[in-house]
Design a protein around this motif. Structure first.
Motif, PDB file in Angstrom:
ATOM      1  N   UNK A 191      29.870  -4.855 -72.195  1.00  0.00           N
ATOM      2  CA  UNK A 191      31.217  -5.138 -71.724  1.00  0.00           C
ATOM      3  C   UNK A 191      31.916  -3.838 -71.333  1.00  0.00           C
ATOM      4  N   UNK A 192      32.586  -3.864 -70.169  1.00  0.00           N
ATOM      5  CA  UNK A 192      33.197  -2.659 -69.607  1.00  0.00           C
ATOM      6  C   UNK A 192      34.713  -2.642 -69.709  1.00  0.00           C
ATOM      7  N   UNK A 193      35.349  -3.781 -69.984  1.00  0.00           N
ATOM      8  CA  UNK A 193      36.810  -3.851 -70.000  1.00  0.00           C
ATOM      9  C   UNK A 193      37.305  -4.661 -71.197  1.00  0.00           C
ATOM     10  N   UNK A 218      30.931  -2.203 -76.133  1.00  0.00           N
ATOM     11  CA  UNK A 218      29.995  -2.859 -77.040  1.00  0.00           C
ATOM     12  C   UNK A 218      28.943  -3.614 -76.226  1.00  0.00           C
ATOM     13  N   UNK A 219      27.747  -3.702 -76.776  1.00  0.00           N
ATOM     14  CA  UNK A 219      26.665  -4.434 -76.140  1.00  0.00           C
ATOM     15  C   UNK A 219      25.862  -5.190 -77.190  1.00  0.00           C
ATOM     16  N   UNK A 220      25.125  -6.161 -76.708  1.00  0.00           N
ATOM     17  CA  UNK A 220      24.240  -6.911 -77.604  1.00  0.00           C
ATOM     18  C   UNK A 220      22.990  -7.291 -76.824  1.00  0.00           C
ATOM     19  N   UNK A 221      21.862  -7.257 -77.510  1.00  0.00           N
ATOM     20  CA  UNK A 221      20.609  -7.711 -76.929  1.00  0.00           C
ATOM     21  C   UNK A 221      20.260  -9.091 -77.480  1.00  0.00           C
ATOM     22  N   UNK A 222      19.654  -9.913 -76.637  1.00  0.00           N
ATOM     23  CA  UNK A 222      19.169 -11.228 -77.060  1.00  0.00           C
ATOM     24  C   UNK A 222      17.668 -11.232 -76.839  1.00  0.00           C
ATOM     25  N   UNK A 237      29.853   8.204 -70.468  1.00  0.00           N
ATOM     26  CA  UNK A 237      28.488   8.595 -70.113  1.00  0.00           C
ATOM     27  C   UNK A 237      27.828   7.567 -69.201  1.00  0.00           C
ATOM     28  N   UNK A 238      28.141   6.307 -69.420  1.00  0.00           N
ATOM     29  CA  UNK A 238      27.585   5.270 -68.551  1.00  0.00           C
ATOM     30  C   UNK A 238      27.984   5.514 -67.101  1.00  0.00           C
ATOM     31  N   UNK A 239      29.271   5.779 -66.857  1.00  0.00           N
ATOM     32  CA  UNK A 239      29.725   5.990 -65.488  1.00  0.00           C
ATOM     33  C   UNK A 239      29.193   7.288 -64.898  1.00  0.00           C
ATOM     34  N   UNK A 291      25.064   6.183 -72.673  1.00  0.00           N
ATOM     35  CA  UNK A 291      25.370   5.000 -71.882  1.00  0.00           C
ATOM     36  C   UNK A 291      24.490   3.821 -72.235  1.00  0.00           C
ATOM     37  N   UNK A 292      24.404   2.852 -71.333  1.00  0.00           N
ATOM     38  CA  UNK A 292      23.682   1.613 -71.604  1.00  0.00           C
ATOM     39  C   UNK A 292      22.177   1.831 -71.453  1.00  0.00           C
TER      40      UNK A 292
END
Length: 308
Positions: A191-193, A218-222, A237-239, A291-292
């Motif tokens: 999520x970016x925003x 925040x991120x999540x893996x499935x 860092x992602x950007x 980053x991601x």
């Protein structure tokens, strides 16, 4: 008017009142049903049929509130993309723009990237390499079969849903990064925003109904249908390192300025949300400081390369 006429009129009223009230009640029910669908409280199939009037009214309201009808491919880079419509396949163009209608599939080449504008929904979808993307007929509900996308929805224009073979992400926010591996066993949602996050945070939901809420950074893996633990990543860092976020990070206004004029309004407003999320993020304790991550590996989804 004599007594007989009065009694006759009153009798007619008593006979017709239930039907009038039933019609009025049915109209309210259709509005409530459409609102529930728009707010993702219930799916259209979850509402029992209670008459053609409800279905008709529901369809009219939904059509006005976010039905996806058409998109345009306005940018291609490092190669091209293919649009598949039923049994017909054509190469995508940007001048004139290749149009997309519900059930079309857009697939990018192994080194290519593409961008789609959905004007009526104030939405931009950026496709990475080897990505297969489709939007079903109906509400703002997109489908990622394979690859990587960044979804940008203009603030205040409602949310959207992106479905993958592993899970779905339901967002009122404006910016999301999603990766689906080609083996269909692993997906990542980042999520970016934070648009409306306090009111209704972004949710990732798997096929069993398990869900988790996410905020910017925040991120999540499935994996095999199971939602993993929530992790954090460095937005700045992602950007800096990932071209999929080009134009959304600090000091990247030039990407927006070089975009077509009909794209810029959406881009600029989403950018305000992404910059606010960067500025509001603590610089400590990231699970992924660079980053991601690319969760697919093994050549299944190549990392994005080069400037956008």
């Amino acid at each position: 008017m004599d007594t007989k006429q009065i009694l006759s009129g009153f009798s007619v009223f008593l006979l017709t009142a239930p039907a009038v009230w039933a019609g009025f009640s049915q109209q309210l029910t259709s509005i409530e049903a459409a609102s529930a669908i728009e707010l993702n409280q219930v799916s259209p199939s979850g509402i029992s049929a209670s008459g053609s009037a409800i279905a008709a009214s529901q369809s009219q309201i939904i059509a006005q509130q976010g039905q996806v009808k058409q998109g345009e491919v306005y940018k291609l880079m490092n190669g091209g993309a293919t649009r598949t419509r039923q049994s017909s396949t054509v190469r995508a163009n940007t001048n004139p723009r290749t149009d997309l209608i519900p059930r079309d599939i857009l697939t990018t080449d192994t080194t290519a990237k593409a961008e789609i504008l959905f004007k009526q929904q104030d939405t931009i979808v950026r496709l990475g390499e080897s990505t297969s993307f489709v939007f079903p007929e109906g509400l703002r509900e997109y489908q990622l079969n394979n690859g990587t996308i960044v979804s940008m929805i203009r603030p205040g224009k409602g949310g959207g849903t992106v479905k993958t073979p592993q899970a779905s992400v339901i967002a009122r926010g404006t910016g999301m990064y999603i990766q689906q591996c080609s083996d269909r066993k692993v997906a990542l949602f980042a999520i970016l925003t934070n648009n409306n996050a306090e009111v209704e945070p972004t949710r990732v939901v798997n096929g069993r109904g398990d869900r988790v809420s996410l905020r910017a950074g925040q991120l999540v893996r499935v994996v095999d249908g199971t939602i993993q633990s929530v992790q954090t990543f460095n937005l700045r860092s992602f950007y800096q390192n990932n071209p999929m976020g080009a134009g959304l990070g600090p000091n990247q206004e030039n990407v927006v300025n070089e975009s077509p004029t009909d794209v810029q309004p959406v881009f600029r407003e989403v950018r305000q949300e992404t910059i606010a999320a960067v500025n509001g993020q603590s610089e400590n304790g990231f699970d992924f400081p660079n980053g991601i991550p690319d969760v697919c590996g093994n050549g299944q989804t190549k990392p994005v390369r080069g400037l956008w």
